[in-house]
Design a protein around this motif. Structure first.
Motif, PDB file in Angstrom:
ATOM      1  N   GLU A 617      41.744 131.795  67.413  1.00 48.19           N
ATOM      2  CA  GLU A 617      41.254 130.564  68.023  1.00 48.19           C
ATOM      3  C   GLU A 617      41.626 129.369  67.151  1.00 48.19           C
ATOM      4  O   GLU A 617      41.979 128.302  67.652  1.00 48.19           O
ATOM      5  N   GLY A 618      41.563 129.546  65.858  1.00 46.71           N
ATOM      6  CA  GLY A 618      41.953 128.499  64.919  1.00 46.71           C
ATOM      7  C   GLY A 618      41.901 129.036  63.507  1.00 46.71           C
ATOM      8  O   GLY A 618      41.310 130.086  63.245  1.00 46.71           O
ATOM      9  N   TYR A 621      38.319 129.067  62.843  1.00 49.50           N
ATOM     10  CA  TYR A 621      37.534 129.850  63.810  1.00 49.50           C
ATOM     11  C   TYR A 621      38.306 131.143  64.023  1.00 49.50           C
ATOM     12  O   TYR A 621      39.152 131.238  64.900  1.00 49.50           O
ATOM     13  N   VAL A 629      39.488 129.648  75.302  1.00 54.53           N
ATOM     14  CA  VAL A 629      40.439 128.688  74.761  1.00 54.53           C
ATOM     15  C   VAL A 629      41.868 129.063  75.160  1.00 54.53           C
ATOM     16  O   VAL A 629      42.692 128.186  75.457  1.00 54.53           O
ATOM     17  N   TRP A 911      38.812 116.386  72.583  1.00 55.92           N
ATOM     18  CA  TRP A 911      39.408 117.710  72.389  1.00 55.92           C
ATOM     19  C   TRP A 911      40.882 117.604  72.782  1.00 55.92           C
ATOM     20  O   TRP A 911      41.207 117.400  73.966  1.00 55.92           O
ATOM     21  N   PRO A 953      43.791 119.581  65.179  1.00 52.11           N
ATOM     22  CA  PRO A 953      42.426 120.110  65.247  1.00 52.11           C
ATOM     23  C   PRO A 953      41.973 120.333  66.678  1.00 52.11           C
ATOM     24  O   PRO A 953      42.590 119.841  67.629  1.00 52.11           O
ATOM     25  N   GLU A 954      40.886 121.044  66.801  1.00 51.97           N
ATOM     26  CA  GLU A 954      40.219 121.153  68.093  1.00 51.97           C
ATOM     27  C   GLU A 954      39.708 119.793  68.532  1.00 51.97           C
ATOM     28  O   GLU A 954      39.884 119.413  69.685  1.00 51.97           O
ATOM     29  N   SER A 964      37.627 121.635  63.010  1.00 54.28           N
ATOM     30  CA  SER A 964      38.402 122.852  63.230  1.00 54.28           C
ATOM     31  C   SER A 964      39.902 122.576  63.232  1.00 54.28           C
ATOM     32  O   SER A 964      40.535 122.462  64.276  1.00 54.28           O
ATOM     33  N   TYR A 967      44.257 124.524  65.566  1.00 53.11           N
ATOM     34  CA  TYR A 967      43.508 125.129  66.666  1.00 53.11           C
ATOM     35  C   TYR A 967      44.448 125.523  67.802  1.00 53.11           C
ATOM     36  O   TYR A 967      45.506 124.929  67.989  1.00 53.11           O
ATOM     37  N   ARG A 969      43.977 125.468  71.227  1.00 52.24           N
ATOM     38  CA  ARG A 969      43.940 124.806  72.534  1.00 52.24           C
ATOM     39  C   ARG A 969      45.053 123.780  72.770  1.00 52.24           C
ATOM     40  O   ARG A 969      45.525 123.627  73.907  1.00 52.24           O
TER      41      ARG A 969
END
Length: 1017
Positions: A617-618, A621, A629, A911, A953-954, A964, A967, A969
């Motif tokens: 996820e990251g 994370y 995600v 995000w 980052p997220e 985060s 990432y 996403r």
């Protein structure tokens, strides 16, 4: 021949600084004074701006030191204190009507209201380009410049410090470019306790105490690393560049200033550490004497002090266009320019070379002077990282030479036998008729470095001792170096080629329970002796890799209708597919469950032929294949490596049919519940510090069996993957699983109106943003999933099921519009809370996916098109334009009166991956200009203002903080590319107005053909 004494002394104390050189001083460089004066470029005064710090907002409430550690990372679930007040200098924030990109507006989006013409570039080898057409620009924000081409090399403030004239050898115009002397003025931090309101700290006290107890047990008792460490964030380091290494074999990141600084060799586990000994050094010799010798690094370390550090960064720049990067060094006073080209085999639709743990460095050296030179590049590398894995000792180096098919590669093998994941690193160079390769087997990387420096200084070569080095003692380090030398004629050029390879064929995850083999072992063996062969293969094949990379990227880069920043973002964000803690593993015979897999005919062929894929996820994370995600990120995978996407889907289907009834306490609620229930999609496939695929759902903040989005996202992705691959067998295999998860989802429609309800807590991907009752996000995903179930039922010949879901869809559409549509947008949810009328930037996620699947309009319309377009315009007006001057993307939640929704910190965040998905939705609905402007804000904030290149980052807030780093996403930017591709397919299936050519017709495309232009084959 020995170097002149004056040259030797030039590397001792009293060195001049880079700024001294810029003012005319020559000290600190090994140079002949006359040659330096003759070739030195005109010097300028120091015009770099002084470091600035953002103006701080009001001080937040502070807890005690102990409390701060407990709450350091709980901001994800809380509201920032005083976030409306205060000011911050927003670098690059411009008038909302015209976000400057450094290129003419016509290059950003070459269309205007009333002018649907498109530009048709030169022939691109049979691969059609994506052309942005018919995008209506709002009257108030219409670009004022006339159509025209850009200077795509303009990189704004990132290149403002560059004082050189060199442009480098064949450096492309598009990408992310930065002067090595650049300093980012804004220094953000991860969420801290001061960013959280005291009321919310009290509100989440229960979770905090439960987390602290769990964290202590995990770190102090089990000696493991938490999957999310809320007490120890990865600090901000604005240094990262393109990572080396293919998909799933581990990665090594080389920063934009040349440092080797981020390592992921053990699967999924990162070490953020700059290894000082890992450097390139240049040596120039004229008429048998060394005239210049310099470490190509801006560092000034306390070790290896005999080396000449402190390169002047004002005469060098870095340019990244993943999977390649270029660093250009204009050597002060030498009339010599070095261009280092870094290449990694990231090749779409390739399932062999794309998995190789290798990188290539090609040095093109240009001589602008009238005298011949001998040039040497030395590549030094430490065995290990100098950390805990090196302490046991037993590390040793040895030279190697591999001759095969008329090509010879020489170098060093750095053996690192530390368990449980031993590996061998290979530093190698290509030997040609015009080059000489030498080596130094071992030197102490923690010493002054006098031995290796003087060895190179003496004659531009290394001593090349025979035999292996003595294994190191406990706590002692060892490094080695390889040097390539060549002749540099007057006004001429030469090429020196290096490779870096690492062979860690057999891996164990943190639990050390099972042995896995990486994908590349299928082609290079499992014995741990493949490093020489990998090096030879990389040095002999990189030219072919580059041709294939160019064939893939050029249609986008040559498309003058696309903005320059987008071309950089599209390819550079792909770094995460390889550098997301990624693993690509072989699947052993007999390791798949007979019982669960017997109904899936293609399961074994897909997994055994293409392997098992996982990415985090990251970096902070640490969970593999986090599915809520991946829903966003999956576009990159299915468009470029579709077999890996299908493999991931089969793994997810297998995990769905399994259960783990082990009970555990969930941190947010404190409730005891099973780890995994049958017939629900897992949140993730596991933690690399445990045993992923065997034990899923590392995430234990919420019990995700009751999340409302996971099952729906599986159904939507299954149909999207079928639509883009045309794989009917895959659809047939997934159909029973889709039926099972939709049956599990039915229980959330408690009033049987055809629309599910959220449960009054954060029960979806926004896991810190409470949702109650029918909601725009989950309700929209539900209707989209029901709509694709109707389509799949028809394809699978299940008429009764088709009728059932058609009925649900009809009732759900009516309820959704009645309960949530307010005339301008869909309400966040249907609760009585004030935030229920918030404008959620992600409210059209269901429509986004339907359009990506070729549905959502005409006979398959689910959401009324006028409502979708009106909602997107409202989001653009308020979440984008009214937030941070329209220069930071779309805030997640905005109140109707134009103030960000601060009911939770996630509603107040941007995000990045959601913004790219929103931009794709806008493009799908004809709001192309708005879509590009929305996404541009994120790119410029992350890559140009905050210094977060290759660690997107997220989330970030308008002020002070991010969350985060690195990432998954943001890979959703490839959904924008798909939207553009589909837009072009529609255009070419009708009449198209082409500039200067009149009317023409194009071919008709079907679902699978929508991907044709993305496949270089």
């Amino acid at each position: 021949m020995a170097a002149p004494q004056s040259a030797l002394e030039g590397n001792k104390g009293g060195r001049r600084t880079c700024r001294d050189y810029r003012r005319g001083a020559q000290g600190g460089y090994i140079a002949v004074a006359a040659a330096a004066e003759a070739g030195a470029p005109r010097l300028h005064r120091d015009t770099s701006p002084p470091p600035l710090s953002p103006a701080s907002g009001p001080a937040g409430r502070h807890l005690t030191a102990t409390g701060a550690r407990i709450w350091n990372r709980l901001a994800r679930y809380s509201v920032p204190e005083g976030s409306e007040a205060g000011a911050i200098e927003v670098v690059g924030t411009l008038e909302s009507g015209n976000m400057e990109t450094g290129v003419p507006v016509s290059e950003q989006i070459s269309c205007a209201k009333g002018n649907p013409q498109v530009y048709c570039p030169e022939d691109t080898g049979g691969i059609e380009t994506v052309q942005v057409t018919d995008c209506e620009i709002p009257e108030d924000n219409r670009p004022q410049k006339e159509p025209g081409y850009c200077n795509p090399e303009d990189s704004g403030q990132l290149m403002a410090s560059y004082e050189g004239k060199a442009r480098g050898y064949q450096v492309p115009p598009f990408g992310w470019r930065i002067c090595l002397a650049h300093e980012f003025t804004e220094k953000r931090k991860p969420f801290q306790a001061k960013d959280i309101s005291l009321s919310n700290l009290i509100k989440h006290m229960g979770m905090g105490l439960r987390y602290l107890r769990w964290w202590y047990r995990k770190t102090q008792v089990e000696k493991k690393t938490p999957f999310i460490d809320m007490l120890n964030c990865v600090p901000l380091r604005q240094i990262y560049g393109c990572p080396l290494g293919g998909i799933g074999g581990g990665t090594i990141t080389r920063g934009w200033r040349g440092q080797f600084c981020r390592w992921q060799l053990n699967p999924g586990m990162y070490q953020h550490h700059t290894v000082i000994a890992d450097q390139f050094t240049v040596c120039l010799r004229r008429e048998g004497q060394t005239v210049y010798q310099q470490v190509l690094s801006l560092e000034r370390p306390s070790i290896l002090r005999s080396w000449n550090w402190g390169l002047c960064g004002y005469f060098a720049f870095y340019h990244a266009l993943y999977p390649r990067a270029w660093t250009v060094y204009q050597l002060p006073g030498q009339s010599v320019t070095l261009t280092c080209r870094q290449i990694t085999p990231i090749l779409p639709h390739d399932y062999q070379d794309s998995c190789l743990p290798v990188g290539v460095f090609v040095w093109d050296v240009e001589n602008e002077g009238d005298e011949a030179l001998d040039v040497s590049i030395m590549f030094s590398m430490r065995n290990g990282l100098g950390g805990g894995d090196d302490i046991p000792g037993g590390l040793w180096n040895e030279p190697f030479c591999l001759e095969r098919d008329g090509e010879t590669v020489q170098g060093l093998l750095l053996h690192h036998p530390t368990l449980p994941n031993p590996y061998t690193m290979a530093v190698a160079a290509r030997l040609t008729a015009d080059t000489t390769v030498t080596h130094l087997t071992a030197f102490d990387p923690d010493s002054t470095g006098q031995q290796v420096w003087q060895d190179l200084l003496q004659d531009g070569q290394l001593d090349s001792p025979a035999g292996q080095s003595t294994p190191t003692q406990k706590g002692v380090g060892v490094a080695g170096a390889v040097c390539v030398s060549g002749k540099l004629p007057p006004r001429g050029q030469c090429r020196l080629e290096f490779s870096l390879a690492w062979d860690m064929p057999k891996i164990m995850f943190g639990a050390k329970g099972q042995t896995h083999y990486r994908r590349y072992t299928r082609f290079f063996g499992q014995d741990g002796d493949a490093a020489p062969a990998l090096s030879h293969y990389a040095l002999c094949r990189y030219a072919d890799w580059e041709e294939r990379i160019s064939a893939w990227q050029c249609p986008v880069l040559d498309d003058r209708s696309l903005p320059a920043w987008y071309k950089s973002a599209l390819f550079n964000e792909l770094y995460f597919l390889a550098d997301g803690g990624t693993v690509w593993l072989e699947v052993r015979e007999g390791s798949l469950s007979e019982e669960l897999g017997e109904s899936m005919c293609q399961l074994r062929p897909i997994l055994q032929d293409y392997g098992r894929f996982g990415y985090l996820e990251g970096h902070e994370y640490r969970m593999y294949n986090t599915y809520d995600v991946h829903f966003y990120a999956s576009f990159a995978l299915v468009m470029l490596w579709p077999k890996l996407e299908l493999s991931l889907q089969y793994d997810m289907a297998l995990a769905t049919l399994r259960e783990d009834l082990t009970r555990r306490r969930y941190l947010m609620s404190g409730v005891m519940a099973p780890v995994k229930r049958r017939n629900v999609i897992p949140h993730d496939i596991g933690d690399p510090d445990d045993e992923p695929w065997l034990r899923v759902n590392a995430y234990l903040i919420h019990d995700t069996a009751d999340w409302k989005d996971l099952n729906l996202k599986f159904v939507l992705q299954v149909y999207r993957d079928y639509y883009l691959t045309g794989d009917r067998g895959f659809l047939k295999d997934m159909w029973p699983v889709c039926l099972a998860v939709m049956e599990s989802e039915m229980k959330f429609d408690k009033d049987h109106d055809g629309l599910i309800e959220n449960g009054g807590y954060a029960d979806q991907t926004y896991d810190g943003w409470v949702t109650t009752g029918p909601s725009a996000y989950c309700g929209g995903l539900w209707l989209a999933a029901v709509a694709v179930m109707v389509q799949m039922a028809a394809l699978c010949g299940a008429q009764d099921i088709r009728d059932k879901f058609s009925s649900i869809l009809s009732r759900g559409q009516e309820a959704y519009e009645r309960l949530l549509w307010n005339g301008r947008y869909y309400n966040y949810d249907s609760s009585t809370q004030p935030q229920s009328r918030s404008i959620m930037s992600d409210q059209c996620a269901g429509q986004w996916f339907l359009k990506a699947c070729g549905l959502g309009e005409g006979d398959t319309e689910v959401f009324p098109s006028p409502h979708v377009v009106r909602a997107l315009k409202t989001i653009f007006e308020l979440n984008v334009q009214a937030f941070a001057g329209g220069a930071m993307g779309a805030v997640n939640g905005m109140q109707p009166h134009g103030v960000p929704d601060r009911s939770s910190v996630q509603s107040d965040e941007v995000w990045v991956g959601v913004v790219y998905a929103l931009a794709a939705t806008m493009i799908q609905e004809g709001l192309t200009w708005e879509g590009f402007r929305t996404a541009e804000g994120c790119y410029r904030t992350v890559w140009e203002r905050l210094g977060l290149a290759f660690q997107t980052p997220e989330a970030y807030c308008q002020q002070r903080v991010f969350r985060s780093l690195a990432y998954m996403r943001p890979l959703s930017i490839w959904a924008m590319q798909l939207a553009l591709q589909q837009q072009q397919c529609k255009k070419t299936s009708w009449l198209v107005v082409e500039q200067g050519t009149g009317l023409s017709t194009g071919p008709t495309f079907g679902p699978k053909e929508a991907m044709a232009n993305l496949n270089p084959e």
